[in-house]
Design an enzyme around this catalytic site. Structure first.
Site, PDB file in Angstrom:
ATOM      1  N   VAL A   1       1.106   3.677   2.261  1.00 47.15           N
ATOM      2  CA  VAL A   1       1.818   3.896   3.522  1.00 47.15           C
ATOM      3  C   VAL A   1       2.887   2.827   3.709  1.00 47.15           C
ATOM      4  CG1 VAL A   1       1.593   4.004   6.036  1.00 47.15           C
ATOM      5  CG2 VAL A   1      -0.118   5.105   4.582  1.00 47.15           C
TER       6      VAL A   1
ATOM      7  N   CYS B   1      -3.631  10.944  11.383  1.00 49.24           N
ATOM      8  CA  CYS B   1      -2.663  11.848  10.752  1.00 49.24           C
ATOM      9  C   CYS B   1      -2.870  13.304  11.159  1.00 49.24           C
ATOM     10  CB  CYS B   1      -2.726  11.703   9.231  1.00 49.24           C
ATOM     11  SG  CYS B   1      -4.396  11.753   8.546  1.00 49.24           S
TER      12      CYS B   1
ATOM     13  N   GLY C   1      -5.195  10.786   1.767  1.00 48.71           N
ATOM     14  CA  GLY C   1      -5.642  10.212   3.025  1.00 48.71           C
ATOM     15  C   GLY C   1      -6.705   9.151   2.835  1.00 48.71           C
TER      16      GLY C   1
ATOM     17  N   ARG D   1     -12.278  17.641   3.321  1.00 49.41           N
ATOM     18  CA  ARG D   1     -11.471  17.067   2.239  1.00 49.41           C
ATOM     19  C   ARG D   1     -11.359  18.096   1.120  1.00 49.41           C
ATOM     20  NH1 ARG D   1      -8.461  12.960   3.284  1.00 49.41           N
ATOM     21  NH2 ARG D   1     -10.207  11.665   3.961  1.00 49.41           N
TER      22      ARG D   1
ATOM     23  N   GLN E   1      -7.810  18.453   4.246  1.00 50.84           N
ATOM     24  CA  GLN E   1      -7.076  17.208   4.114  1.00 50.84           C
ATOM     25  C   GLN E   1      -7.008  16.696   2.675  1.00 50.84           C
ATOM     26  OE1 GLN E   1      -8.818  15.914   8.435  1.00 50.84           O
ATOM     27  NE2 GLN E   1      -7.984  14.240   7.223  1.00 50.84           N
TER      28      GLN E   1
ATOM     29  N   GLY F   1       0.816  -1.208   0.000  1.00 53.18           N
ATOM     30  CA  GLY F   1       0.000   0.000   0.000  1.00 53.18           C
ATOM     31  C   GLY F   1       0.851   1.259   0.000  1.00 53.18           C
TER      32      GLY F   1
ATOM     33  N   LYS G   1     -12.114  11.729  16.357  1.00 50.60           N
ATOM     34  CA  LYS G   1     -10.776  11.158  16.555  1.00 50.60           C
ATOM     35  C   LYS G   1      -9.829  12.234  17.070  1.00 50.60           C
ATOM     36  CE  LYS G   1     -10.976   7.742  12.808  1.00 50.60           C
ATOM     37  NZ  LYS G   1     -10.486   7.450  11.426  1.00 50.60           N
TER      38      LYS G   1
ATOM     39  N   ASN H   1       0.881  13.951   5.023  1.00 47.07           N
ATOM     40  CA  ASN H   1       0.028  13.006   5.743  1.00 47.07           C
ATOM     41  C   ASN H   1       0.465  11.558   5.598  1.00 47.07           C
ATOM     42  OD1 ASN H   1      -1.049  13.841   3.020  1.00 47.07           O
ATOM     43  ND2 ASN H   1      -2.292  11.997   3.324  1.00 47.07           N
TER      44      ASN H   1
ATOM     45  N   ARG I   1      -6.452   2.656  18.853  1.00 46.14           N
ATOM     46  CA  ARG I   1      -6.065   3.986  19.335  1.00 46.14           C
ATOM     47  C   ARG I   1      -6.678   4.357  20.675  1.00 46.14           C
ATOM     48  NH1 ARG I   1      -6.822   6.828  13.447  1.00 46.14           N
ATOM     49  NH2 ARG I   1      -4.836   6.138  12.530  1.00 46.14           N
TER      50      ARG I   1
ATOM     51  N   HIS J   1      -1.753  17.536   4.466  1.00 43.46           N
ATOM     52  CA  HIS J   1      -2.899  18.057   5.204  1.00 43.46           C
ATOM     53  C   HIS J   1      -2.548  19.434   5.767  1.00 43.46           C
ATOM     54  CE1 HIS J   1      -4.720  14.305   4.620  1.00 43.46           C
ATOM     55  NE2 HIS J   1      -4.702  13.798   5.831  1.00 43.46           N
TER      56      HIS J   1
END
Length: 340
Positions: free
Chosen positions: A17, A133, A164, A239, A160, A15, A217, A319, A102, A246
């Site tokens: 990331v 992020c 993302g 977005r 953002q 991916g 979050k 990000n 998280r 970001h």
């Protein structure tokens, strides 16, 4: 850093990331003995370049973590829930980039520039969580202020990038721009509305409160990372048609008075921060300038004249890097330096 080397696994290696993690591990010269690349069945056998070698992707399975010291996860929340406990049971310390753990009270949520000491709690479950992020970049900038004068309240609006959401969102933005320029019909699949030349005040799903999950979050993670349930946080996440980076407009109310110049001085010495604040010369943080940078860019620092102890600032970060891959690797760096 250390003369010892470690067996490292990257789950979700194919991916965006995951690929960035490989780049960060190279750029930061992370001490690796063996690197194991893991992904879903459709990617098995694919070869990825790492440093001067090509490594074949293996299947992400519960048996794949035997002999691994550190497992870096960026395979989505559902896979983290399935496979991270198995990795920990096999003896690996997991650093998870998803939302799965998280807010678990047993699992540390860490930004190394902000709360590195929380990493010690990894012994609870063998898992460390990487924050959202947008939360990461905001707290990197706010930590020196929080330590100096305290923060009573944070009001943040984010802008953002589509990365993302993923590669399909980047493609959708590019295709919509091309269609617009050619006078062709614009199609949308990833987002509920056209993203090209538009702003969508909608990231993740809406809750009954009217806030989105992304907004909450930022609220909940900020309180956990600062270990401060009294801090007021409210967020609006948007977005925008930007590929990477970001941006955030952040307004804080501090407990004690601090001037804009004092904040600028703090930013000059803050770990992970690059001060870009010379508006007379049109120098301020830009999404276009943050791509590929490890630092979080901070600028437009000024006093909020509507309240006694208010500061406004503009915060920009890559990000995919600080918001994900870099923060994950930095956690692993502290882990091997202080705990393994």
């Amino acid at each position: 850093m250390t003369t010892k080397s470690y067996n490292v696994a990257v789950a979700g290696a194919t991916g965006a990331v995951g690929g960035a993690m490989l780049d960060v591990l190279t750029r930061r010269d992370f001490p690796i003995k063996e690197l194991r690349l893991l992904a879903s069945e459709r990617s098995v056998g694919k070869k990825l370049k790492f440093r001067d070698q090509e490594i074949a992707v293996q299947l992400l399975s519960k048996e794949a973590f035997e002999g691994i010291d550190i497992a870096l996860f960026s395979a989505g929340a559902s896979r983290s829930l399935d496979f991270a406990p198995a990795a920990a049971a096999a003896g690996a310390v997991v650093v998870d980039n998803s939302s799965a753990y998280r807010m678990d009270p047993d699992i540390p949520l860490v930004v190394p520039e902000v709360n590195p000491g929380a990493i010690a709690q990894y012994t609870n479950r063998g898992i460390i969580a990487n924050p959202n992020c947008s939360t990461i970049q905001m707290l990197v900038a706010l930590k020196p202020i929080y330590d100096k004068v305290g923060i009573k309240r944070i009001v943040v609006s984010t802008y953002q990038a589509v990365s993302g959401t993923g590669a399909n969102a980047i493609a959708e933005l590019q295709n919509q721009v091309k269609a617009y320029a050619a006078g062709e019909p614009i199609t949308k699949e990833v987002y509920p509305h056209q993203i090209a030349f538009n702003c969508l005040p909608h990231i993740d799903s809406f809750l009954e409160s009217g806030y989105t999950k992304e907004e909450m979050k930022m609220v909940n993670e900020t309180r956990k990372i600062f270990d401060d349930s009294t801090i007021g946080v409210t967020a609006t996440t948007v977005r925008v048609p930007v590929t990477y980076g970001h941006s955030e407009s952040v307004n804080i109310e501090t407990k004690k008075k601090i001037s804009a110049e004092e904040v600028k001085e703090l930013m000059k010495n803050a770990p992970g921060v690059l001060l870009v604040d010379n508006p007379q010369e049109c120098q301020y943080p830009l999404a276009l300038d943050c791509e590929g940078k490890f630092e979080t860019l901070v600028g437009r620092i000024r006093e909020d004249e509507s309240i006694d102890n208010g500061i406004n600032m503009w915060i920009v970060s890559d990000n995919i890097l600080k918001g994900a891959a870099l923060n994950t690797v930095q956690i692993a760096e502290v882990l091997i330096k202080d705990y393994l």
